[in-house]
Design an enzyme around this catalytic site. Structure first.
Site, PDB file in Angstrom:
ATOM      1  N   GLY A  46      44.177  45.130  -0.347  1.00 16.15           N
ATOM      2  CA  GLY A  46      43.641  46.420  -0.068  1.00 16.15           C
ATOM      3  C   GLY A  46      42.906  46.141   1.107  1.00 16.15           C
ATOM      4  O   GLY A  46      42.547  45.043   1.686  1.00 16.15           O
ATOM      5  N   GLN A  51      36.293  47.660   7.446  1.00 18.67           N
ATOM      6  CA  GLN A  51      36.619  46.081   7.582  1.00 18.67           C
ATOM      7  C   GLN A  51      37.323  45.993   9.063  1.00 18.67           C
ATOM      8  O   GLN A  51      37.244  44.885   9.366  1.00 18.67           O
ATOM      9  CB  GLN A  51      37.662  45.741   6.533  1.00 18.67           C
ATOM     10  CG  GLN A  51      36.952  45.728   5.111  1.00 18.67           C
ATOM     11  CD  GLN A  51      37.805  45.313   3.904  1.00 18.67           C
ATOM     12  OE1 GLN A  51      38.605  46.175   3.368  1.00 18.67           O
ATOM     13  NE2 GLN A  51      37.775  43.996   3.572  1.00 18.67           N
ATOM     14  N   CYS A  96      38.046  39.480  -1.258  1.00 21.04           N
ATOM     15  CA  CYS A  96      37.878  40.493  -0.152  1.00 21.04           C
ATOM     16  C   CYS A  96      38.158  39.602   1.233  1.00 21.04           C
ATOM     17  O   CYS A  96      37.713  38.538   1.275  1.00 21.04           O
ATOM     18  CB  CYS A  96      36.654  40.985  -0.186  1.00 21.04           C
ATOM     19  SG  CYS A  96      36.378  42.281   0.750  1.00 21.04           S
ATOM     20  N   LEU A  97      38.968  40.388   1.980  1.00 17.51           N
ATOM     21  CA  LEU A  97      39.299  39.872   3.340  1.00 17.51           C
ATOM     22  C   LEU A  97      38.053  39.663   4.251  1.00 17.51           C
ATOM     23  O   LEU A  97      38.047  38.781   5.040  1.00 17.51           O
ATOM     24  CB  LEU A  97      40.311  40.818   4.113  1.00 17.51           C
ATOM     25  CG  LEU A  97      42.015  40.501   3.376  1.00 17.51           C
ATOM     26  CD1 LEU A  97      42.776  41.774   4.281  1.00 17.51           C
ATOM     27  CD2 LEU A  97      42.507  39.367   3.543  1.00 17.51           C
ATOM     28  N   HIS A 138      37.227  48.838  -5.781  1.00 12.79           N
ATOM     29  CA  HIS A 138      36.754  47.831  -4.572  1.00 12.79           C
ATOM     30  C   HIS A 138      36.842  48.370  -3.397  1.00 12.79           C
ATOM     31  O   HIS A 138      35.682  48.272  -2.319  1.00 12.79           O
ATOM     32  CB  HIS A 138      37.482  46.671  -4.681  1.00 12.79           C
ATOM     33  CG  HIS A 138      37.590  45.538  -3.685  1.00 12.79           C
ATOM     34  ND1 HIS A 138      37.015  44.268  -3.882  1.00 12.79           N
ATOM     35  CD2 HIS A 138      37.371  45.433  -2.408  1.00 12.79           C
ATOM     36  CE1 HIS A 138      36.930  43.549  -2.905  1.00 12.79           C
ATOM     37  NE2 HIS A 138      37.169  44.297  -1.882  1.00 12.79           N
ATOM     38  N   GLU A 139      38.006  49.115  -3.006  1.00 10.59           N
ATOM     39  CA  GLU A 139      38.157  49.787  -1.436  1.00 10.59           C
ATOM     40  C   GLU A 139      37.083  50.775  -1.467  1.00 10.59           C
ATOM     41  O   GLU A 139      36.495  51.163  -0.234  1.00 10.59           O
ATOM     42  CB  GLU A 139      39.592  50.021  -1.374  1.00 10.59           C
ATOM     43  CG  GLU A 139      40.520  48.980  -1.304  1.00 10.59           C
ATOM     44  CD  GLU A 139      40.184  47.809  -0.511  1.00 10.59           C
ATOM     45  OE1 GLU A 139      39.443  47.832   0.332  1.00 10.59           O
ATOM     46  OE2 GLU A 139      40.524  46.614  -1.199  1.00 10.59           O
ATOM     47  N   HIS A 142      33.604  49.874  -0.464  1.00 12.29           N
ATOM     48  CA  HIS A 142      33.602  49.559   1.045  1.00 12.29           C
ATOM     49  C   HIS A 142      33.159  50.775   1.989  1.00 12.29           C
ATOM     50  O   HIS A 142      32.357  50.721   2.820  1.00 12.29           O
ATOM     51  CB  HIS A 142      34.832  49.261   1.699  1.00 12.29           C
ATOM     52  CG  HIS A 142      35.362  47.666   1.501  1.00 12.29           C
ATOM     53  ND1 HIS A 142      34.439  46.639   1.989  1.00 12.29           N
ATOM     54  CD2 HIS A 142      36.183  47.104   0.801  1.00 12.29           C
ATOM     55  CE1 HIS A 142      35.040  45.255   1.566  1.00 12.29           C
ATOM     56  NE2 HIS A 142      36.127  45.749   0.992  1.00 12.29           N
TER      57      HIS A 142
HETATM   58 CO    CO Z   1      37.142  44.081   0.216  1.00 12.71          CO
END
Ligand code: CO
Length: 173
Positions: A46, A51, A96-97, A138-139, A142
């Site tokens: 994701g 991000q 998470c990236l 989660h996304e 963000h």
């Molecule tokens: Co993330």
């Protein structure tokens, strides 16, 4: 297409509240294509626009099929998401990236019903369970400037701070 730089914790950009997408144009399509390429290149499931430093309510999810294969069939592009229903509870390990190499358990809703738009501005309503439900939550976090580490309980958060310092040191070498 291009692979974009990913903003990582503790960069303040990640705390921004993203703005709704108003134009479903070529520029948005390019952003989504680049985001997908970036996510796949970094082995993510994701990615939210913030991000890659774009404060728009756009995100992509691809948790893959039963064999873990990602692609056009499993890719979901999500614009201006809104939760309509949420229920149950699930605890799963998240990463998470933007918080590379750190993984920990977070409690989420087991099932959510989400309304969103695709890249052409068409409305969709989806029922998501399990891992897909977790990914949506989660996304979407963000987009509201929230990272999964902020959802850890006190003890786990302390453990994160400690391990993160170690990871930063390791990366500098
Ligand atoms: Co993330």
């Amino acid at each position: 297409m291009a692979i974009l730089d990913i903003v990582t914790y503790p960069n303040k950009i990640l705390k921004q509240i993203s703005k709704p997408v108003e134009r479903f144009d070529k520029e948005l399509h390019k952003l989504l294509d680049d985001m997908y390429e970036t996510m796949i290149a970094k082995n993510g499931v994701g990615l939210a626009a913030i991000q890659v430093a774009v404060p728009l309510r756009a995100l992509i999810i691809d948790i893959g099929d039963e064999d873990g294969n990602q692609g056009e069939k499993t890719k979901i592009e999500v614009i201006n998401p809104e939760f309509l229903e949420w229920e149950g509870s699930i605890k799963d390990t998240e990463g998470c990236l933007s918080v590379p190499e750190y993984f920990d358990e977070v409690e989420r809703y087991e099932r959510v019903k989400v309304k969103f738009f695709d890249r052409f501005g068409k409305e969709h309503i989806m029922d998501a369970k399990g891992l897909l439900s977790v990914a949506f939550q989660h996304e979407t976090d963000h987009l509201d400037g929230k990272l999964f580490i902020e959802r850890l309980d006190y003890i786990r958060r302390k453990k994160f701070e400690k391990e993160w310092k170690k990871l930063l040191k390791k990366r500098k070498k």
